[in-house]
Design an enzyme around this catalytic site. Structure first.
Site, PDB file in Angstrom:
ATOM      1  N   HIS A  70     -28.345  -7.530  38.182  1.00 14.17           N
ATOM      2  CA  HIS A  70     -26.938  -7.384  37.771  1.00 14.17           C
ATOM      3  C   HIS A  70     -26.779  -6.098  36.972  1.00 14.17           C
ATOM      4  O   HIS A  70     -27.730  -5.612  36.360  1.00 14.17           O
ATOM      5  CB  HIS A  70     -26.468  -8.587  36.949  1.00 14.17           C
ATOM      6  CG  HIS A  70     -27.320  -8.856  35.742  1.00 14.17           C
ATOM      7  ND1 HIS A  70     -28.529  -9.514  35.814  1.00 14.17           N
ATOM      8  CD2 HIS A  70     -27.157  -8.510  34.442  1.00 14.17           C
ATOM      9  CE1 HIS A  70     -29.058  -9.574  34.617  1.00 14.17           C
ATOM     10  NE2 HIS A  70     -28.253  -8.963  33.761  1.00 14.17           N
ATOM     11  N   HIS A  97     -24.404  -4.309  33.987  1.00 12.10           N
ATOM     12  CA  HIS A  97     -23.431  -4.531  32.912  1.00 12.10           C
ATOM     13  C   HIS A  97     -22.420  -3.389  32.868  1.00 12.10           C
ATOM     14  O   HIS A  97     -22.799  -2.213  32.936  1.00 12.10           O
ATOM     15  CB  HIS A  97     -24.124  -4.537  31.543  1.00 12.10           C
ATOM     16  CG  HIS A  97     -25.066  -5.662  31.323  1.00 12.10           C
ATOM     17  ND1 HIS A  97     -24.737  -6.794  30.615  1.00 12.10           N
ATOM     18  CD2 HIS A  97     -26.355  -5.832  31.710  1.00 12.10           C
ATOM     19  CE1 HIS A  97     -25.781  -7.610  30.565  1.00 12.10           C
ATOM     20  NE2 HIS A  97     -26.771  -7.044  31.226  1.00 12.10           N
TER      21      HIS A  97
HETATM   22  P1  5GP Z   1     -29.507  -9.348  30.856  1.00  8.92           P
HETATM   23  O1  5GP Z   1     -29.956  -9.552  29.429  1.00  8.92           O
HETATM   24  O2  5GP Z   1     -30.369 -10.169  31.805  1.00  8.92           O
HETATM   25  O3  5GP Z   1     -29.376  -7.927  31.261  1.00  8.92           O
HETATM   26  O4  5GP Z   1     -28.021  -9.930  30.917  1.00  8.92           O
HETATM   27  C1  5GP Z   1     -27.705 -11.254  31.208  1.00  8.92           C
HETATM   28  C2  5GP Z   1     -26.244 -11.444  30.868  1.00  8.92           C
HETATM   29  O5  5GP Z   1     -25.775 -12.590  31.541  1.00  8.92           O
HETATM   30  C3  5GP Z   1     -25.989 -11.667  29.373  1.00  8.92           C
HETATM   31  O6  5GP Z   1     -25.095 -10.665  28.884  1.00  8.92           O
HETATM   32  C4  5GP Z   1     -25.384 -13.063  29.306  1.00  8.92           C
HETATM   33  O7  5GP Z   1     -24.361 -13.174  28.347  1.00  8.92           O
HETATM   34  C5  5GP Z   1     -24.855 -13.269  30.709  1.00  8.92           C
HETATM   35  N1  5GP Z   1     -24.872 -14.658  31.146  1.00  8.92           N
HETATM   36  C6  5GP Z   1     -25.896 -15.531  31.014  1.00  8.92           C
HETATM   37  N2  5GP Z   1     -25.549 -16.733  31.539  1.00  8.92           N
HETATM   38  C7  5GP Z   1     -24.298 -16.591  32.035  1.00  8.92           C
HETATM   39  C8  5GP Z   1     -23.394 -17.491  32.703  1.00  8.92           C
HETATM   40  O8  5GP Z   1     -23.695 -18.661  32.946  1.00  8.92           O
HETATM   41  N3  5GP Z   1     -22.181 -16.985  33.054  1.00  8.92           N
HETATM   42  C9  5GP Z   1     -21.827 -15.690  32.808  1.00  8.92           C
HETATM   43  N4  5GP Z   1     -20.601 -15.324  33.204  1.00  8.92           N
HETATM   44  N5  5GP Z   1     -22.633 -14.825  32.168  1.00  8.92           N
HETATM   45  C10 5GP Z   1     -23.864 -15.266  31.783  1.00  8.92           C
END
Ligand code: 5GP
Ligand code: ZN
Length: 135
Positions: free
Chosen positions: A98, A100
């Site tokens: 993903h 951001h």
């Molecule tokens: P990472 O740290 O892996 O780059 O980002 C994961 C992101 O996914 C975090 O910003 C977190 O808030 C978001 N996230 C985690 N679980 C969910 C969810 O169930 N729904 C949504 N919409 N975002 C999520």
């Protein structure tokens, strides 16, 4: 496989959807860094950018560009961070690719800082040949 973003991509878990096509779903982050924080989520499961086919990476970042422009207009933010974390050390918490898109406001409390390594130019440059060899 128990992957939350696979479930979100399939619609088995609810999310606020901003955009969707065959390959990607763009949703609002449920725990945003700032209001308007979006995630460009690949519909197929790839753990990180290194595992993904290049065409999908291109498409994901092209979508991120469009979403960034829309987020900027919608929130009237002063800047936008496009972040993509790969691995625990890099801050990845959901192991499904993903991107951001984070709107930024002058003086906000989001912390995306680097540049404090304090190495000589020789130490910095030594890795260049190894990176080139591995391309
Ligand atoms: P990472 O740290 O892996 O780059 O980002 C994961 C992101 O996914 C975090 O910003 C977190 O808030 C978001 N996230 C985690 N679980 C969910 C969810 O169930 N729904 C949504 N919409 N975002 C999520
Ligand atoms: Zn997944």
């Amino acid at each position: 496989m128990d992957c939350i973003f696979c479930k979100i991509a399939k619609g088995d878990i609810k999310s606020t959807v901003i955009f969707e096509n065959n390959d990607f779903k763009v949703i609002l982050d449920v725990n945003p860094a700032n209001i308007g924080h979006c995630l460009v989520v690949c519909k197929n499961h790839y753990e990180n950018i290194i595992d993904m086919p290049e065409e999908l990476v291109k498409e994901g970042f092209a979508i991120a560009k469009k979403i960034a422009a829309a987020v900027k207009k919608a929130t009237d933010c002063d800047g936008v961070n496009i972040l993509q974390n790969n691995g625990i050390a890099a801050g990845q918490t959901v192991f499904h690719f993903h991107i951001h898109i984070i709107p930024r406001f002058d003086g906000d409390s989001v912390d995306v800082k680097f540049g404090n390594l304090n190495k000589s130019i020789e130490e910095i440059s030594a890795v260049a040949d190894d990176i080139v060899k591995n391309m």
